[in-house]
Design a protein around this motif. Structure first.
Motif, PDB file in Angstrom:
ATOM      1  N   VAL A   1      15.308   6.601  -8.339  1.00 48.17           N
ATOM      2  CA  VAL A   1      15.805   7.935  -7.723  1.00 48.17           C
ATOM      3  C   VAL A   1      14.738   9.534  -7.431  1.00 48.17           C
ATOM      4  O   VAL A   1      14.523   9.976  -8.269  1.00 48.17           O
ATOM      5  CB  VAL A   1      17.776   9.118  -7.030  1.00 48.17           C
ATOM      6  N   GLY A   2      14.030   9.418  -6.749  1.00 47.78           N
ATOM      7  CA  GLY A   2      12.911  10.610  -6.531  1.00 47.78           C
ATOM      8  C   GLY A   2      12.304  10.170  -6.812  1.00 47.78           C
ATOM      9  O   GLY A   2      10.691  11.063  -6.409  1.00 47.78           O
ATOM     10  N   SER A   3      11.428   9.442  -7.188  1.00 48.54           N
ATOM     11  CA  SER A   3      10.169   8.577  -7.118  1.00 48.54           C
ATOM     12  C   SER A   3       9.270   8.683  -5.897  1.00 48.54           C
ATOM     13  O   SER A   3      10.038   7.856  -4.989  1.00 48.54           O
ATOM     14  CB  SER A   3      10.340   7.205  -6.846  1.00 48.54           C
ATOM     15  N   TYR A   4       8.506   9.362  -5.792  1.00 46.00           N
ATOM     16  CA  TYR A   4       7.423   9.053  -4.539  1.00 46.00           C
ATOM     17  C   TYR A   4       5.834   8.878  -4.891  1.00 46.00           C
ATOM     18  O   TYR A   4       5.190   9.113  -5.981  1.00 46.00           O
ATOM     19  CB  TYR A   4       7.429  11.263  -4.324  1.00 46.00           C
ATOM     20  N   GLY A   5       5.177   7.579  -3.527  1.00 46.24           N
ATOM     21  CA  GLY A   5       4.052   7.039  -4.083  1.00 46.24           C
ATOM     22  C   GLY A   5       3.704   6.922  -2.811  1.00 46.24           C
ATOM     23  O   GLY A   5       4.068   6.801  -1.689  1.00 46.24           O
ATOM     24  N   ALA A   6       2.515   5.318  -3.225  1.00 48.59           N
ATOM     25  CA  ALA A   6       1.756   4.873  -1.582  1.00 48.59           C
ATOM     26  C   ALA A   6       1.544   3.408  -2.366  1.00 48.59           C
ATOM     27  O   ALA A   6       1.726   2.969  -3.599  1.00 48.59           O
ATOM     28  CB  ALA A   6       0.269   5.480  -1.816  1.00 48.59           C
ATOM     29  N   ALA A   7       1.761   2.535  -1.707  1.00 51.32           N
ATOM     30  CA  ALA A   7       2.046   1.178  -1.286  1.00 51.32           C
ATOM     31  C   ALA A   7       1.390   0.410  -0.494  1.00 51.32           C
ATOM     32  O   ALA A   7      -0.085   1.392   0.486  1.00 51.32           O
ATOM     33  CB  ALA A   7       3.128   0.816  -0.599  1.00 51.32           C
ATOM     34  N   GLU A   8      -0.220   0.369  -0.921  1.00 50.58           N
ATOM     35  CA  GLU A   8      -1.508  -0.515  -0.299  1.00 50.58           C
ATOM     36  C   GLU A   8      -1.671  -1.862  -0.474  1.00 50.58           C
ATOM     37  O   GLU A   8      -1.661  -1.957  -1.466  1.00 50.58           O
ATOM     38  CB  GLU A   8      -2.183   0.164  -0.538  1.00 50.58           C
ATOM     39  N   ILE A   9      -2.083  -2.643   0.897  1.00 48.40           N
ATOM     40  CA  ILE A   9      -2.749  -3.681  -0.385  1.00 48.40           C
ATOM     41  C   ILE A   9      -4.602  -3.433   0.692  1.00 48.40           C
ATOM     42  O   ILE A   9      -4.602  -3.616   1.772  1.00 48.40           O
ATOM     43  CB  ILE A   9      -2.683  -4.566   1.105  1.00 48.40           C
ATOM     44  N   PRO A  10      -5.441  -3.373  -0.298  1.00 49.50           N
ATOM     45  CA  PRO A  10      -7.271  -3.194   0.015  1.00 49.50           C
ATOM     46  C   PRO A  10      -7.448  -4.294   0.098  1.00 49.50           C
ATOM     47  O   PRO A  10      -7.050  -5.320  -0.676  1.00 49.50           O
ATOM     48  CB  PRO A  10      -7.764  -2.399  -0.642  1.00 49.50           C
ATOM     49  N   TRP A  11      -7.898  -4.620   1.609  1.00 48.10           N
ATOM     50  CA  TRP A  11      -8.771  -6.318   1.692  1.00 48.10           C
ATOM     51  C   TRP A  11     -10.050  -5.970   1.825  1.00 48.10           C
ATOM     52  O   TRP A  11     -10.298  -5.981   2.870  1.00 48.10           O
ATOM     53  CB  TRP A  11      -7.800  -7.175   2.352  1.00 48.10           C
ATOM     54  N   ARG A  12     -11.548  -6.711   1.009  1.00 51.06           N
ATOM     55  CA  ARG A  12     -11.982  -6.608   1.531  1.00 51.06           C
ATOM     56  C   ARG A  12     -12.950  -7.660   1.650  1.00 51.06           C
ATOM     57  O   ARG A  12     -13.372  -8.119   0.218  1.00 51.06           O
ATOM     58  CB  ARG A  12     -13.293  -5.183   0.673  1.00 51.06           C
ATOM     59  N   TYR A  13     -13.440  -8.176   2.489  1.00 50.75           N
ATOM     60  CA  TYR A  13     -14.133 -10.138   2.347  1.00 50.75           C
ATOM     61  C   TYR A  13     -15.059  -9.746   4.059  1.00 50.75           C
ATOM     62  O   TYR A  13     -14.612  -9.647   5.085  1.00 50.75           O
ATOM     63  CB  TYR A  13     -12.414 -10.826   2.492  1.00 50.75           C
ATOM     64  N   GLU A  14     -15.860 -10.811   3.375  1.00 53.32           N
ATOM     65  CA  GLU A  14     -16.820 -10.929   4.792  1.00 53.32           C
ATOM     66  C   GLU A  14     -17.305 -10.150   5.362  1.00 53.32           C
ATOM     67  O   GLU A  14     -18.341  -9.328   5.245  1.00 53.32           O
ATOM     68  CB  GLU A  14     -16.040 -12.394   5.553  1.00 53.32           C
ATOM     69  N   ASN A  15     -17.046  -9.572   6.747  1.00 54.45           N
ATOM     70  CA  ASN A  15     -17.638  -8.361   7.242  1.00 54.45           C
ATOM     71  C   ASN A  15     -16.333  -7.821   7.713  1.00 54.45           C
ATOM     72  O   ASN A  15     -16.526  -6.437   8.511  1.00 54.45           O
ATOM     73  CB  ASN A  15     -17.783  -8.494   8.550  1.00 54.45           C
ATOM     74  N   ALA A  16     -15.167  -7.452   6.842  1.00 50.81           N
ATOM     75  CA  ALA A  16     -14.014  -6.564   7.329  1.00 50.81           C
ATOM     76  C   ALA A  16     -13.837  -6.172   6.042  1.00 50.81           C
ATOM     77  O   ALA A  16     -13.422  -6.591   5.120  1.00 50.81           O
ATOM     78  CB  ALA A  16     -13.061  -6.976   7.827  1.00 50.81           C
ATOM     79  N   ALA A  17     -14.185  -4.671   6.013  1.00 51.49           N
ATOM     80  CA  ALA A  17     -12.934  -3.935   4.894  1.00 51.49           C
ATOM     81  C   ALA A  17     -11.654  -3.328   5.003  1.00 51.49           C
ATOM     82  O   ALA A  17     -11.813  -2.780   5.571  1.00 51.49           O
ATOM     83  CB  ALA A  17     -13.909  -2.153   4.189  1.00 51.49           C
ATOM     84  N   ILE A  18     -10.340  -3.866   4.813  1.00 52.47           N
ATOM     85  CA  ILE A  18      -9.268  -3.548   5.585  1.00 52.47           C
ATOM     86  C   ILE A  18      -8.667  -2.238   4.979  1.00 52.47           C
ATOM     87  O   ILE A  18      -8.022  -2.864   3.609  1.00 52.47           O
ATOM     88  CB  ILE A  18      -8.662  -4.750   6.114  1.00 52.47           C
ATOM     89  N   GLY A  19      -8.088  -1.212   4.813  1.00 56.03           N
ATOM     90  CA  GLY A  19      -7.140  -0.412   4.089  1.00 56.03           C
ATOM     91  C   GLY A  19      -5.898  -0.161   4.977  1.00 56.03           C
ATOM     92  O   GLY A  19      -5.965  -0.347   6.224  1.00 56.03           O
ATOM     93  N   THR A  20      -5.151  -0.554   4.028  1.00 62.25           N
ATOM     94  CA  THR A  20      -3.054  -0.126   5.032  1.00 62.25           C
ATOM     95  C   THR A  20      -2.793  -0.029   3.853  1.00 62.25           C
ATOM     96  O   THR A  20      -2.642  -0.185   2.532  1.00 62.25           O
ATOM     97  CB  THR A  20      -2.936  -1.927   5.599  1.00 62.25           C
ATOM     98  N   GLU A  21      -1.930   1.384   3.793  1.00 59.83           N
ATOM     99  CA  GLU A  21      -1.449   2.415   3.102  1.00 59.83           C
ATOM    100  C   GLU A  21      -0.281   2.972   2.995  1.00 59.83           C
ATOM    101  O   GLU A  21      -0.699   3.739   4.596  1.00 59.83           O
ATOM    102  CB  GLU A  21      -2.413   2.644   2.691  1.00 59.83           C
ATOM    103  N   ASP A  22       0.797   3.354   3.264  1.00 62.26           N
ATOM    104  CA  ASP A  22       2.078   4.054   3.190  1.00 62.26           C
ATOM    105  C   ASP A  22       2.980   5.103   2.321  1.00 62.26           C
ATOM    106  O   ASP A  22       2.371   4.352   1.332  1.00 62.26           O
ATOM    107  CB  ASP A  22       2.888   3.144   4.573  1.00 62.26           C
TER     108      ASP A  22
END
Length: 549
Positions: free
Chosen positions: A513-534
């Protein structure tokens, strides 16, 4: 003889590269950017810039000729084509061994201490000393420090309560805000006791300001004295903005530590201090104990005490990032062309707008910005003057802000959104939101171990990898799990992105309880560098997604 220097002004003068502006991780790692900064290597055959491969795209975008760069620490990627034509040594040590050819290596005094420690067992080193700088010692009143932070936190709690009172999915979160809880010094005493330290030197900005409560004057360091539990600031003569009562003057930091510490075991930030300062301390009899990671943990596990500020940072980020990408999408749909810098200008404007509209009574400043078109590169990096138009395949905006009181950083954020423009990238991006919010954040609760979250994420991804291959967002020439285990799927926050506690194999920290941070899936492939993070927070009753509108 091979010689190495980390002189930032020399790097800029020689290569036109300002590392703090042009390189991403030099901006992110507030407590350790000397550890990831480029080095100049002078050899008998010529001069090279030594750069971690994660900064490859940024170094090249800044105009550094590729034949003048030597890369090390290979970048983790699920698309091996990105780095296929660019070799990288396994580590700085292996690169230095290669360049030195078995001969001795000269280290300038400005090279970070951790590099010296890594190299010292592998090559013969000739190390330069730094010139001593006289300092005045000031003793701080710990109660005054705590009171200063408490006053700021009261303002933060009022502001955050007002900001989220009508945000339904954050209902109940305000009950966990606090202005009175403060374990900074008790936790520091625990760290010092666990490592059997006689003194602890705090030189990196996040650690200095977290202990002292005021902005760090140039050249100043803080010194915690075990046993007496005193906090001393050592500042060059003539420095302004130093609190506390003067208790003495010394010819150098090393001399001050020797005189003030009750023993020789001295904790130091190995990823921050220079080898010149390390040798100065050792000449004065100090036995150095590296504690950069432990200090990162010290900040991480206490970040819930600044939860109100974290909430403000998260809400500012999601507003500014999503509004900037909405502006870009509207412009592209209307047939307009612009640049990465134009999107960045809108992003900065939206940060200011958020602060004004919501009447935020403290500073909100950019922390780092990873903004780039996938057409320019798939590497992460700051924006440059690169065109965005109907040929653009994807735009990634992964950024954070800092909450600042009187020059003191009290909170940060780190989140990402993307603007995919191809059918495959759009489908993948939609799925990655499920991964982040269900596959990662859905696991986060008290008692969960950081590394177990990573394995759970791989299990969540497994049934969907074939679909990623079908739509051209993943290849079959890489063992996905093996490669992705080399990187994290999130991290804690401790006045910066944490490198002490990551959601990654090998990280044993237990969330609570009290832990704070970020969750992410960086996905860089072919012609798209996609960042999704909350951004997420584990509350008493449930886990919240702070960066969800």
């Amino acid at each position: 003889m091979l010689s190495l220097t980390a002189d930032a002004s020399q790097v800029e003068a020689t290569y036109g590269l300002n590392a703090r502006k042009s390189l991403l991780f030099s901006a992110i790692r507030l407590d350790s950017y000397p550890f990831v900064a480029p080095l100049i290597a002078q050899t008998d055959k010529g001069q090279y810039l030594l750069v971690r491969q994660q900064e490859q795209g940024n170094a090249l975008s800044a105009g550094v000729p590729k034949d003048q760069i030597k890369f090390y620490a290979p970048w983790v990627t699920i698309d091996p084509r990105i780095v296929a034509d660019t070799p990288a040594s396994a580590s700085l040590t292996s690169l230095v061994q290669e360049l030195s050819g078995g001969a001795a290596v000269s280290l300038a005094a400005d090279v970070v201490y951790s590099h010296y420690r890594a190299l010292s067992g592998s090559v013969e080193l000739v190390v330069a000393d730094q010139d001593p700088t006289a300092v005045t010692a000031y003793e701080l009143d710990l109660e005054e420090v705590v009171a200063r932070f408490a006053g700021w936190r009261e303002t933060g709690v009022r502001t955050a309560r007002r900001l989220i009172e009508n945000v339904e999915h954050l209902s109940g979160l305000a009950e966990e805000f606090t202005a009175g809880a403060d374990s900074r010094f008790s936790a520091l005493k625990t760290l010092v006791g666990d490592r059997s330290l006689d003194a602890l030197l705090l030189a990196a900005p996040p650690n200095f300001t977290e202990a002292t409560g005021f902005a760090q004057p140039d050249g100043a360091v803080a010194l915690w004295l075990a046993g007496s539990d005193k906090l001393i600031v050592l500042a060059p003569e003539g420095a302004s903005g130093v609190s506390g009562a003067a208790i003495g003057r010394f010819p150098s930091i090393g001399a001050a530590v020797r005189a003030l510490a009750g023993g020789v075991r001295t904790g130091v930030e190995d990823e921050w201090i220079s080898v010149g300062l390390a040798r100065e301390l050792e000449r004065e009899g100090a036995e150095l104990v590296p504690v950069s990671a432990e200090l990162g943990h010290w900040r991480d596990i206490r970040d819930h005490e600044d939860l109100a500020f974290q909430v403000v940072a998260a809400r500012a980020s999601v507003f500014a990032i999503e509004e900037a990408l909405a502006w870009a999408e509207e412009g592209l749909d209307a047939g307009r062309s612009f640049t990465e810098l134009d999107i960045n200008a809108v992003y900065l404007k939206k940060i200011a707008e958020f602060r004004t509209v919501n009447e935020i009574p403290f500073g909100i400043e950019p922390y780092f910005t990873n903004l780039h078109s996938s057409n320019r590169m798939l590497f992460p990096g700051p924006p440059v003057d690169y065109p965005i138009n109907d040929e653009t395949t994807c735009i990634q905006l992964d950024a954070g802000v800092r909450i600042v009181f009187d020059g003191v950083n009290v909170a940060t954020s780190d989140m990402a959104r993307s603007l995919p423009r191809t059918a495959a990238a759009k489908e993948a991006y939609t799925f990655f939101f499920d991964v982040v919010r269900e596959g990662i954040i859905g696991q986060l609760k008290p008692g969960v171990v950081c590394e177990d979250v990573h394995e759970g994420t791989l299990r969540y991804l497994a049934p969907h990898l074939d679909r990623m291959v079908q739509i051209g967002m993943l290849g079959t020439d890489v063992d996905f799990n093996t490669e992705y285990r080399k990187r994290n799927v999130g991290h804690l926050m401790g006045k910066q992105e944490s490198f002490a506690n990551e959601l990654r194999p090998g990280y044993k920290h237990v969330l609570g309880v009290g832990s704070y941070g970020a969750a992410e899936i960086p996905w860089r492939y072919e012609n798209a560098a996609i960042g999704t993070e909350d951004l997420w927070y584990i509350g008493r009753d449930r886990t919240y997604i702070l960066s969800k509108r």
